[in-house]
Design an enzyme around this catalytic site. Structure first.
Site, PDB file in Angstrom:
ATOM      1  N   ILE A  85      -3.851   2.345   0.651  1.00 37.81           N
ATOM      2  CA  ILE A  85      -4.500   1.895  -0.583  1.00 37.81           C
ATOM      3  C   ILE A  85      -3.444   1.201  -1.425  1.00 37.81           C
ATOM      4  CG2 ILE A  85      -5.615   2.680  -2.716  1.00 37.81           C
ATOM      5  CD1 ILE A  85      -6.785   5.011  -1.078  1.00 37.81           C
TER       6      ILE A  85
ATOM      7  N   THR B 138       0.813  -1.219   0.000  1.00 38.77           N
ATOM      8  CA  THR B 138       0.000   0.000   0.000  1.00 38.77           C
ATOM      9  C   THR B 138       0.847   1.269   0.000  1.00 38.77           C
ATOM     10  OG1 THR B 138      -0.162   0.115   2.417  1.00 38.77           O
ATOM     11  CG2 THR B 138      -1.825  -1.199   1.269  1.00 38.77           C
ATOM     12  N   ASP B 139       0.177   2.376  -0.307  1.00 34.58           N
ATOM     13  CA  ASP B 139       0.815   3.689  -0.208  1.00 34.58           C
ATOM     14  C   ASP B 139       0.559   4.264   1.186  1.00 34.58           C
ATOM     15  OD1 ASP B 139      -1.827   4.597  -0.225  1.00 34.58           O
ATOM     16  OD2 ASP B 139      -1.743   5.303  -2.298  1.00 34.58           O
ATOM     17  N   SER B 140       0.843   5.540   1.375  1.00 32.39           N
ATOM     18  CA  SER B 140       0.685   6.142   2.706  1.00 32.39           C
ATOM     19  C   SER B 140      -0.770   6.203   3.170  1.00 32.39           C
ATOM     20  CB  SER B 140       1.299   7.544   2.729  1.00 32.39           C
ATOM     21  OG  SER B 140       0.633   8.369   1.779  1.00 32.39           O
ATOM     22  N   GLY B 141      -1.712   6.080   2.240  1.00 38.18           N
ATOM     23  CA  GLY B 141      -3.128   6.068   2.603  1.00 38.18           C
ATOM     24  C   GLY B 141      -3.679   4.671   2.796  1.00 38.18           C
TER      25      GLY B 141
END
Length: 147
Positions: A30, A25-28
């Site tokens: 997602i 995932t990314d920082s969110g």
């Protein structure tokens, strides 16, 4: 135990479950879009494994100066429809669409339960020595039998 790691071929298609980890995932939290490509690569590889083709064995032959073969992605069209998030369990579905002499077109989907998240059409070529080669008859017949 191995069958569950490799998924299963059911109703004419290969199905593999993958869990989304923090690293995907990314920082969110997602799933980063390129990681869907990794999930689909696992689906294609495990589909071939269940059909009796080991990519590792094919590559070993090439390293030993035997006529080794491998599959390479020739083209891909992909639609990102909905996001996946941390801890989701995804179903990666692989379905052979067209089996030709030296290439195979596969339809792949990443789903979360009934939600379609990503859909791709992938054309892979069978090569040896940098040139397209005919797909072995046994593998071609196995894939055609699952269409």
């Amino acid at each position: 135990m191995t069958a569950s790691l490799d998924g299963e071929i059911r109703d004419g298609c290969h199905q593999l479950q993958v869990r989304v980890y923090f690293e995907d995932t990314d920082s969110g939290q997602i799933v980063y879009h390129a990681n869907f490509l990794r999930f689909m690569e696992r689906g294609r590889t495990n589909y071939l494994r269940l059909l009796g083709t080991s990519q590792h064995a094919l590559l070993q032959k090439a390293q030993n100066d035997e006529p080794g073969f491998t599959f390479v992605v020739r083209s891909m069209t992909i639609d990102f429809l909905k996001p996946a998030v941390l801890d989701d369990v995804l179903d990666v579905v692989t379905l052979p669409q067209e089996v030709r002499g030296a290439s195979i077109t596969l339809l792949q989907e990443c789903r979360r339960a009934e939600d379609l998240l990503v859909r791709a059409r992938v054309r892979v070529a069978f090569i040896s020595g940098g040139k397209a080669q005919r797909i072995p008859k046994a593998l071609r017949l196995a894939m055609e039998g699952h269409k």
